[in-house]
Write a protein that holds these residues in place. Structure first.
Motif, PDB file in Angstrom:
ATOM      1  N   SER A  68      27.175  22.225  69.835  1.00 24.06           N
ATOM      2  CA  SER A  68      27.019  23.184  68.730  1.00 24.06           C
ATOM      3  C   SER A  68      28.350  23.397  68.034  1.00 24.06           C
ATOM      4  N   SER A  69      28.320  24.082  66.908  1.00 28.88           N
ATOM      5  CA  SER A  69      29.566  24.506  66.265  1.00 28.88           C
ATOM      6  C   SER A  69      30.113  25.713  67.038  1.00 28.88           C
ATOM      7  N   GLY A  70      31.293  26.149  66.672  1.00 30.83           N
ATOM      8  CA  GLY A  70      31.919  27.268  67.356  1.00 30.83           C
ATOM      9  C   GLY A  70      31.082  28.542  67.326  1.00 30.83           C
ATOM     10  N   THR A  71      30.344  28.732  66.258  1.00 34.83           N
ATOM     11  CA  THR A  71      29.512  29.924  66.115  1.00 34.83           C
ATOM     12  C   THR A  71      28.527  30.055  67.280  1.00 34.83           C
ATOM     13  N   GLY A  72      27.995  28.926  67.746  1.00 41.72           N
ATOM     14  CA  GLY A  72      27.095  28.951  68.894  1.00 41.72           C
ATOM     15  C   GLY A  72      27.792  29.484  70.133  1.00 41.72           C
ATOM     16  N   ALA A  73      29.038  29.086  70.327  1.00 42.78           N
ATOM     17  CA  ALA A  73      29.777  29.546  71.510  1.00 42.78           C
ATOM     18  C   ALA A  73      30.129  31.036  71.405  1.00 42.78           C
ATOM     19  N   TRP A  74      30.285  31.546  70.177  1.00 50.00           N
ATOM     20  CA  TRP A  74      30.434  33.006  69.972  1.00 50.00           C
ATOM     21  C   TRP A  74      29.209  33.725  70.520  1.00 50.00           C
ATOM     22  N   GLU A  75      28.028  33.196  70.082  1.00 43.78           N
ATOM     23  CA  GLU A  75      26.775  33.818  70.485  1.00 43.78           C
ATOM     24  C   GLU A  75      26.593  33.714  72.000  1.00 43.78           C
ATOM     25  N   HIS A  95      38.560  37.153  58.367  1.00 41.22           N
ATOM     26  CA  HIS A  95      37.199  36.718  58.073  1.00 41.22           C
ATOM     27  C   HIS A  95      36.438  36.310  59.333  1.00 41.22           C
ATOM     28  N   PHE A  96      37.095  35.585  60.241  1.00 38.31           N
ATOM     29  CA  PHE A  96      36.370  35.110  61.417  1.00 38.31           C
ATOM     30  C   PHE A  96      36.042  36.262  62.369  1.00 38.31           C
ATOM     31  N   ALA A  97      36.966  37.200  62.528  1.00 42.90           N
ATOM     32  CA  ALA A  97      36.654  38.384  63.330  1.00 42.90           C
ATOM     33  C   ALA A  97      35.478  39.134  62.709  1.00 42.90           C
ATOM     34  N   VAL A 144      38.542  39.564  70.749  1.00 49.77           N
ATOM     35  CA  VAL A 144      39.705  39.321  69.892  1.00 49.77           C
ATOM     36  C   VAL A 144      39.734  37.850  69.478  1.00 49.77           C
ATOM     37  N   VAL A 145      40.114  37.603  68.228  1.00 48.49           N
ATOM     38  CA  VAL A 145      40.332  36.229  67.757  1.00 48.49           C
ATOM     39  C   VAL A 145      41.805  35.895  67.997  1.00 48.49           C
ATOM     40  N   HIS A 146      42.060  34.863  68.796  1.00 47.06           N
ATOM     41  CA  HIS A 146      43.455  34.523  69.133  1.00 47.06           C
ATOM     42  C   HIS A 146      44.221  34.086  67.888  1.00 47.06           C
ATOM     43  N   ASN A 147      43.702  33.044  67.225  1.00 45.95           N
ATOM     44  CA  ASN A 147      44.349  32.581  65.997  1.00 45.95           C
ATOM     45  C   ASN A 147      43.371  32.781  64.849  1.00 45.95           C
ATOM     46  N   GLU A 148      43.650  33.771  64.000  1.00 45.89           N
ATOM     47  CA  GLU A 148      42.733  34.094  62.887  1.00 45.89           C
ATOM     48  C   GLU A 148      42.962  33.063  61.781  1.00 45.89           C
ATOM     49  N   THR A 149      42.027  32.119  61.704  1.00 44.10           N
ATOM     50  CA  THR A 149      42.172  30.957  60.831  1.00 44.10           C
ATOM     51  C   THR A 149      42.104  31.321  59.351  1.00 44.10           C
ATOM     52  N   SER A 150      41.552  32.486  59.034  1.00 45.32           N
ATOM     53  CA  SER A 150      41.482  32.881  57.624  1.00 45.32           C
ATOM     54  C   SER A 150      42.803  33.459  57.117  1.00 45.32           C
ATOM     55  N   VAL A 175      37.787  36.111  74.062  1.00 43.86           N
ATOM     56  CA  VAL A 175      38.756  35.636  73.078  1.00 43.86           C
ATOM     57  C   VAL A 175      38.232  34.385  72.375  1.00 43.86           C
ATOM     58  N   ASP A 176      38.309  34.387  71.056  1.00 44.56           N
ATOM     59  CA  ASP A 176      37.981  33.224  70.226  1.00 44.56           C
ATOM     60  C   ASP A 176      39.248  32.385  70.071  1.00 44.56           C
ATOM     61  N   THR A 177      39.213  31.157  70.634  1.00 43.90           N
ATOM     62  CA  THR A 177      40.353  30.234  70.470  1.00 43.90           C
ATOM     63  C   THR A 177      39.926  29.000  69.679  1.00 43.90           C
ATOM     64  N   ILE A 178      38.954  29.195  68.779  1.00 48.25           N
ATOM     65  CA  ILE A 178      38.379  28.020  68.101  1.00 48.25           C
ATOM     66  C   ILE A 178      39.457  27.228  67.356  1.00 48.25           C
ATOM     67  N   SER A 179      40.452  27.926  66.765  1.00 47.67           N
ATOM     68  CA  SER A 179      41.497  27.162  66.060  1.00 47.67           C
ATOM     69  C   SER A 179      42.830  27.171  66.809  1.00 47.67           C
ATOM     70  N   SER A 180      42.831  27.615  68.062  1.00 51.77           N
ATOM     71  CA  SER A 180      44.106  27.598  68.792  1.00 51.77           C
ATOM     72  C   SER A 180      44.084  26.710  70.018  1.00 51.77           C
ATOM     73  N   SER A 200      35.354  22.072  68.915  1.00 48.34           N
ATOM     74  CA  SER A 200      35.962  20.741  69.034  1.00 48.34           C
ATOM     75  C   SER A 200      36.826  20.329  67.849  1.00 48.34           C
ATOM     76  N   GLN A 201      36.591  20.909  66.669  1.00 43.83           N
ATOM     77  CA  GLN A 201      37.058  20.260  65.437  1.00 43.83           C
ATOM     78  C   GLN A 201      38.406  20.745  64.925  1.00 43.83           C
ATOM     79  N   LYS A 202      39.146  21.485  65.740  1.00 45.12           N
ATOM     80  CA  LYS A 202      40.438  21.977  65.239  1.00 45.12           C
ATOM     81  C   LYS A 202      41.562  21.417  66.106  1.00 45.12           C
ATOM     82  N   GLY A 203      42.121  22.191  67.020  1.00 44.97           N
ATOM     83  CA  GLY A 203      43.227  21.656  67.826  1.00 44.97           C
ATOM     84  C   GLY A 203      42.822  20.495  68.725  1.00 44.97           C
TER      85      GLY A 203
HETATM   86  C1  LIG Z   1      36.369  27.654  62.547  1.00 43.11           C
HETATM   87  C2  LIG Z   1      36.347  28.954  63.236  1.00 43.11           C
HETATM   88  C3  LIG Z   1      35.155  29.588  63.599  1.00 43.11           C
HETATM   89  C4  LIG Z   1      33.805  29.049  63.224  1.00 43.11           C
HETATM   90  O1  LIG Z   1      33.514  27.878  63.916  1.00 43.11           O
HETATM   91  P1  LIG Z   1      32.302  26.953  63.444  1.00 43.11           P
HETATM   92  O2  LIG Z   1      32.544  25.683  64.223  1.00 43.11           O
HETATM   93  O3  LIG Z   1      32.440  26.776  61.964  1.00 43.11           O
HETATM   94  O4  LIG Z   1      31.037  27.614  63.822  1.00 43.11           O
HETATM   95  C5  LIG Z   1      35.227  30.778  64.286  1.00 43.11           C
HETATM   96  N1  LIG Z   1      36.416  31.330  64.607  1.00 43.11           N
HETATM   97  C6  LIG Z   1      37.568  30.769  64.260  1.00 43.11           C
HETATM   98  C7  LIG Z   1      38.857  31.429  64.638  1.00 43.11           C
HETATM   99  C8  LIG Z   1      37.582  29.565  63.569  1.00 43.11           C
HETATM  100  O5  LIG Z   1      38.746  28.991  63.218  1.00 43.11           O
END
Ligand SMILES: *Cc1c(COP(=O)(O)O)cnc(C)c1O
Length: 391
Positions: A68-75, A95-97, A144-150, A175-180, A200-203
């Motif tokens: 899934s995308s990161g949003t799925g792992a949030w849920e 924005h992501f928080a 908490v979002v570790h690295n706020e990508t917005s 903790v959201d580490t999607i971009s860290s 998967s798609q960032k770091g």
């Molecule tokens: C990209 C990102 C998301 C969203 O991830 P998706 O893969 O688009 O669902 C959430 N949180 C952070 C910090 C992001 O950088």
């Protein structure tokens, strides 16, 4: 195939802060026949990636991998641990928080949103105060979002943990580490995080399509009593088959080939070197922004992100017009402003598969784009970055 400019030659510069450039090694690894995910060969792959990914989270505990995308792992983090009506404390870093908060609300959770100005990290003092005031322990989780990508602002997760401990509060820490993950130092076990969310798609230098939950023993125990409905995301369905390298439903086999290769690359470079590389490129980028005479969105020097830099446009100038000029003239994609920052900032991604010359190319593209779009600035940003990279 989907080239924006079919007549352009050379490589497109994908300098958004995710998805990031996928290394050729990883693309080649993905380009293998899909195999039987219940067969003997798959189990060995599964065991290797499930073990390897733990090193990147710096955890001894289980890591669940979703297609899934990161949003799925949030849920997944929320539905596995919480019950309808539970209160969660979230920090508005950007924005992501805000999106995670919206998701929590839709699931039927009550969100306490600590307001922020989108230019500073999560405030451990404010979090500690909310927890201290919650004598009845109604707050079940701190998110908490570790690295706020917005915004290009990184929060101090260890300090948030310390604030929770000082308040002697039993809330879970998520903790959201999607971009860290894979670009900024992160320690799931040492920092006492209960659920770490990643993608998967960032770091991690992979295409989009995989997401992760690293899970503490306390979070696993919470899963036994949590009452939010869950099926596809249920950790307990995953962990049984994972012990032998298998999954309860069809995994993203080819992305797991890619993950295997990306993990090898991170190991070869060494995590400490990977993090140092990102810090250095972050600093070089900020020197360029300063030389251009433009303003960083991030206001706290201790919280500037090593993974991306968000740059404010001078008043009256459009970030989207700049990004359009850069894309059309130099075939480079820059990150757009998200949410309330739309058209006001552009974001330079400097994470993942990236080196000094990638950075020079990206900064040269921005500098030439600023001129092309008529944005007032001083020349010499790329030069300033080069001087730093040389030294
Ligand atoms: C990209 C990102 C998301 C969203 O991830 P998706 O893969 O688009 O669902 C959430 N949180 C952070 C910090 C992001 O950088």
């Amino acid at each position: 195939m989907f080239s924006l400019n079919p007549h352009s030659s050379g490589r497109h510069f994908l300098q958004i802060p995710g998805p990031t450039n996928v290394p050729d090694r990883v693309l080649r690894a993905i380009d293998q026949p899909t195999i039987d995910h219940r067969g003997p060969v798959f189990g060995a792959l599964g065991l290797e990636v499930l073990a390897g990914i733990r090193q990147v989270f710096q955890t001894q505990g289980p890591v669940v991998i979703y297609p899934s995308s990161g949003t799925g792992a949030w849920e997944a983090a929320l539905v596995n641990t919480l019950s309808p009506g539970d209160r969660v404390l979230m920090a508005e870093t950007g924005h992501f928080a805000s999106l995670w908060r919206k998701l929590a609300g839709r699931l039927g959770l009550e969100v306490d949103f600590l307001e922020g100005d989108w230019r500073h990290p999560a405030d451990p003092v404010a979090i500690g105060a909310r927890l201290a005031a919650d004598a009845q322990h109604r707050i079940k989780a701190v998110c908490v979002v570790h690295n706020e990508t917005s915004t290009g602002v990184t929060s101090d997760v260890a300090a948030v943990r310390a604030a929770i401990d000082r308040a002697a509060h039993p809330a879970l820490l998520m903790v959201d580490t999607i971009s860290s993950l894979g670009s900024i130092d992160y320690r799931h076990d040492e920092w006492g995080v209960d659920v770490t969310v990643a993608g998967s798609q960032k770091g991690l230098m992979l295409p989009p399509g995989l997401s992760f939950n690293a899970v503490s023993a306390k979070a696993l125990a919470a899963a036994d009593t949590a009452r939010l409905p869950r099926s596809y995301w249920d950790w307990r369905e995953m962990l049984g088959p994972n012990e032998r390298g298998y999954f309860p439903y069809t995994p993203s086999t080819n992305l797991l080939y890619g993950l295997h290769e990306a993990l090898a690359m991170l190991r070869e470079e060494g995590l400490a070197q990977v993090y140092a590389r990102h810090r250095r490129h972050g600093q070089a980028t900020r020197l360029a922004v300063q030389a251009w005479g433009l303003e960083l969105l991030s206001l706290d020097p201790a919280a500037h992100s090593p993974a991306l830099t968000a740059v404010l446009m001078p008043p009256g100038h459009s970030a989207d017009a700049l990004r359009k000029a850069v894309l059309e003239r130099y075939d480079m994609s820059l990150g757009q402003g998200l949410g309330k920052l739309a058209d006001r900032v552009f974001r330079i991604g400097h994470l993942g598969h990236f080196n000094d010359l990638t950075l020079c190319g990206a900064l040269a593209g921005v500098e030439m784009g600023l001129a092309a779009a008529g944005v007032p600035h001083r020349a010499g940003g790329m030069q300033a970055a080069m001087e730093f990279l040389k030294s």
